[in-house]
Design an enzyme around this catalytic site. Structure first.
Site, PDB file in Angstrom:
ATOM      1  N   TRP A  38      46.707 -21.548   7.059  1.00  0.00           N
ATOM      2  CA  TRP A  38      46.395 -21.764   5.636  1.00  0.00           C
ATOM      3  C   TRP A  38      46.748 -20.546   4.800  1.00  0.00           C
ATOM      4  CZ3 TRP A  38      40.958 -22.043   3.036  1.00  0.00           C
ATOM      5  CH2 TRP A  38      40.116 -21.023   3.482  1.00  0.00           C
ATOM      6  N   ASP A  39      46.787 -19.345   5.421  1.00  0.00           N
ATOM      7  CA  ASP A  39      47.222 -18.154   4.688  1.00  0.00           C
ATOM      8  C   ASP A  39      48.629 -18.353   4.109  1.00  0.00           C
ATOM      9  OD1 ASP A  39      45.310 -17.417   6.870  1.00  0.00           O
ATOM     10  OD2 ASP A  39      45.448 -15.426   5.988  1.00  0.00           O
ATOM     11  N   TYR A  85      45.754  -8.447  18.983  1.00  0.00           N
ATOM     12  CA  TYR A  85      44.886  -9.585  18.639  1.00  0.00           C
ATOM     13  C   TYR A  85      44.328 -10.268  19.881  1.00  0.00           C
ATOM     14  CZ  TYR A  85      43.129 -13.807  16.438  1.00  0.00           C
ATOM     15  OH  TYR A  85      42.311 -14.809  16.007  1.00  0.00           O
ATOM     16  N   GLN A 105      44.104 -25.669  10.726  1.00  0.00           N
ATOM     17  CA  GLN A 105      43.387 -25.067   9.582  1.00  0.00           C
ATOM     18  C   GLN A 105      43.649 -25.953   8.358  1.00  0.00           C
ATOM     19  OE1 GLN A 105      44.571 -20.926   9.048  1.00  0.00           O
ATOM     20  NE2 GLN A 105      42.525 -20.211   9.576  1.00  0.00           N
ATOM     21  N   ASP A 166      35.217 -18.810   9.348  1.00  0.00           N
ATOM     22  CA  ASP A 166      34.862 -18.752  10.774  1.00  0.00           C
ATOM     23  C   ASP A 166      33.362 -18.678  11.096  1.00  0.00           C
ATOM     24  OD1 ASP A 166      37.550 -18.301  10.409  1.00  0.00           O
ATOM     25  OD2 ASP A 166      37.668 -16.569  11.719  1.00  0.00           O
ATOM     26  N   TYR A 350      31.810 -10.811   6.613  1.00  0.00           N
ATOM     27  CA  TYR A 350      32.828 -11.852   6.689  1.00  0.00           C
ATOM     28  C   TYR A 350      32.469 -13.061   5.819  1.00  0.00           C
ATOM     29  CZ  TYR A 350      36.945 -13.031   9.631  1.00  0.00           C
ATOM     30  OH  TYR A 350      38.197 -13.304  10.126  1.00  0.00           O
ATOM     31  N   TRP A 351      32.236 -14.218   6.408  1.00  0.00           N
ATOM     32  CA  TRP A 351      31.981 -15.422   5.604  1.00  0.00           C
ATOM     33  C   TRP A 351      30.493 -15.685   5.415  1.00  0.00           C
ATOM     34  CZ3 TRP A 351      36.013 -17.443   3.078  1.00  0.00           C
ATOM     35  CH2 TRP A 351      37.298 -17.235   3.573  1.00  0.00           C
ATOM     36  N   GLU A 394      40.400  -7.616   2.146  1.00  0.00           N
ATOM     37  CA  GLU A 394      40.205  -8.970   2.666  1.00  0.00           C
ATOM     38  C   GLU A 394      39.027  -9.652   1.957  1.00  0.00           C
ATOM     39  OE1 GLU A 394      39.470  -8.953   6.856  1.00  0.00           O
ATOM     40  OE2 GLU A 394      39.902 -11.102   7.110  1.00  0.00           O
TER      41      GLU A 394
HETATM   42  C1  GLC Z   1      40.233 -15.054   9.601  1.00  0.00           C
HETATM   43  C2  GLC Z   1      39.744 -15.957   8.472  1.00  0.00           C
HETATM   44  C3  GLC Z   1      40.707 -17.092   8.306  1.00  0.00           C
HETATM   45  C4  GLC Z   1      42.108 -16.547   8.081  1.00  0.00           C
HETATM   46  C5  GLC Z   1      42.505 -15.534   9.167  1.00  0.00           C
HETATM   47  C6  GLC Z   1      43.780 -14.798   8.846  1.00  0.00           C
HETATM   48  O1  GLC Z   1      40.201 -15.706  10.828  1.00  0.00           O
HETATM   49  O2  GLC Z   1      38.460 -16.405   8.713  1.00  0.00           O
HETATM   50  O3  GLC Z   1      40.325 -17.896   7.230  1.00  0.00           O
HETATM   51  O4  GLC Z   1      43.013 -17.578   8.062  1.00  0.00           O
HETATM   52  O5  GLC Z   1      41.507 -14.588   9.325  1.00  0.00           O
HETATM   53  O6  GLC Z   1      43.707 -14.211   7.587  1.00  0.00           O
END
Ligand code: GLC
Length: 423
Positions: A38-39, A85, A105, A166, A350-351, A394
């Protein structure tokens, strides 16, 4: 110190340049070294806003090269090996070429494609590029429609990573019931570059990996995941993004003379499903836990994205906004990603509280379309101030505006170009 708009645009473009690889853009160097699904949507819009149309269209084309034959577009494409990663391709074992994860996503890149088509000044290029992406964009939405409908007709996510948010508190109860991978050492790399206090916990990661194990053992059958996964939630935000994607794609297809069969239906039924997820008790759009057969109770900014899909009635919007106003008496900078009056609220994690530019952009877009132009503009101004003061971070701490998480983050930079500093 606050940066001027010229400085912001130059800085934002420099972030995208630094994060660009041969045919795609990573979300942040080191922290996220691959292409994320989705990015790619906001990133493509950022390239377009900088007048870099080739990069914009290529971003989406490259993403769709990772699409599976079922139509599913994976949430990460591991284009090049990276030590930075975890969990990498060896954990997913999807045996896909190129290597990818086996979950998706939100289809925000579909909306980006429609917008590129609309805005590209070179009309021949716009038509050629849209026609090139077309079958894959349609197949993506058809897959969501076919394989991911829940009891209300909304789109089901089978892993918190699929939602894009997440570790949102809205997953807590469902995640607690998922298997936890407890016997192995976690090889997390994210906490090497970002403070562990700003990231999901190890306990959450163990359950994230527990769900991956179940889906891997099932052979990554993307037609069955909604039945097989221990985690299955009809999510308001995923549904809203799909609904909008179907509507945007339909409009672009009509303008380009392409076959739009079925798209209007997907848009309409997804919008109805969002309506069915309105929770009278809390006055909020609430995701629905399919396994537990009950609505999710935590209030998060995900509920506000019904506006992005134009799925909120004026009364529902007023009610949600009254609650946001109460939130804004507690925090300085909006919109917090989750309810600051709740015990789960963590302003830096984060979220679970921080402000995210992507959420603000979607909500502001919806507010403008819902006759709340002043609020939409207010949200743009406060988001602009956060980025101008703290940089292309971010996410941001809603209590003090500090920029946290990864630095040089692509979608923050891209939306600075496409939204915050656009004319
Ligand atoms: C994290 C975020 C996700 C995003 C990814 C890369 O996992 O929660 O929304 O797509 O990072 O930026």
């Amino acid at each position: 110190m606050a940066r001027s708009n010229d400085e912001l645009r130059a800085g934002a473009l420099a972030v995208l340049e630094k994060n660009r690889r041969s045919r795609y853009t990573v979300p942040a160097e080191g922290l996220y070294p691959y292409q994320w699904c989705w990015d790619s949507g906001p990133i493509a819009l950022g390239w377009a806003a900088a007048g870099r149309w080739d990069e914009a269209w290529t971003e989406l084309d490259t993403l769709l090269e990772g699409q599976w034959s079922t139509g599913m577009v994976p949430h990460i494409i591991f284009w090049e090996p990276s030590p930075d990663y975890f969990p990498g391709p060896d954990v997913w074992e999807t045996e896909h070429d190129p290597p990818t994860t086996g979950i998706t996503q939100p289809p925000l890149p579909v909306t980006a494609a429609a917008r590129l088509f609309h805005d590209d000044p070179d009309r021949d290029r716009a038509r050629t590029q849209l026609a090139n992406l077309w079958p894959r964009l349609v197949a993506w939405l058809r897959w969501v429609d076919r394989a991911r409908r829940g009891p209300h007709g909304a789109a089901v996510v089978v892993h918190p990573w699929e939602s894009g948010m997440d570790n949102s508190p809205r997953w807590d109860a469902a995640l607690d019931r998922c298997p936890s991978k407890t016997h192995e050492r976690l090889e997390r790399r994210d906490v090497a570059t970002v403070s562990a206090k700003e990231r999901p916990t190890d306990a959450e990661y163990r359950r994230f990996l527990g769900i991956v194990d179940v889906l891997r053992r099932d052979g990554w059958d993307t037609e069955r995941q909604a039945e097989v996964s221990p985690f299955a939630i009809e999510d308001v935000m995923f549904t809203a993004i799909t609904c909008r994607a179907a509507g945007d794609l339909h409009a672009a297809g009509i303008a380009a003379g392409l076959d739009t069969d079925g798209l209007a239906d997907i848009e309409r039924t997804m919008r109805d499903a969002i309506g069915a997820l309105w929770d009278q008790k809390t006055g909020w759009f609430q995701s629905f836990d399919v396994r537990a057969e009950r609505p999710v109770e935590s209030l998060t900014a995900g509920g506000l994205t019904a506006l992005w899909a134009r799925a909120s009635t004026p009364e529902q919007t007023e009610e949600q906004l009254r609650r946001v106003d109460r939130w804004m008496r507690i925090v300085e900078h909006g919109i917090p990603s989750s309810d600051p009056t709740d015990v789960t609220f963590e302003p830096r994690r984060y979220w679970r509280g921080p402000v995210w530019v992507l959420l603000n952009w979607m909500i502001a877009d919806g507010l403008a379309a819902a006759d709340h132009e002043d609020r939409a503009e207010g949200l743009r101004v406060t988001t602009h101030a956060l980025v101008a003061d703290a940089g292309f971070c971010e996410y941001f701490d809603p209590t003090n505006g500090e920029g946290i998480g990864g630095q040089g983050f692509s979608w923050t930079a891209a939306l600075t170009l496409a939204w915050l500093t656009a004319d």
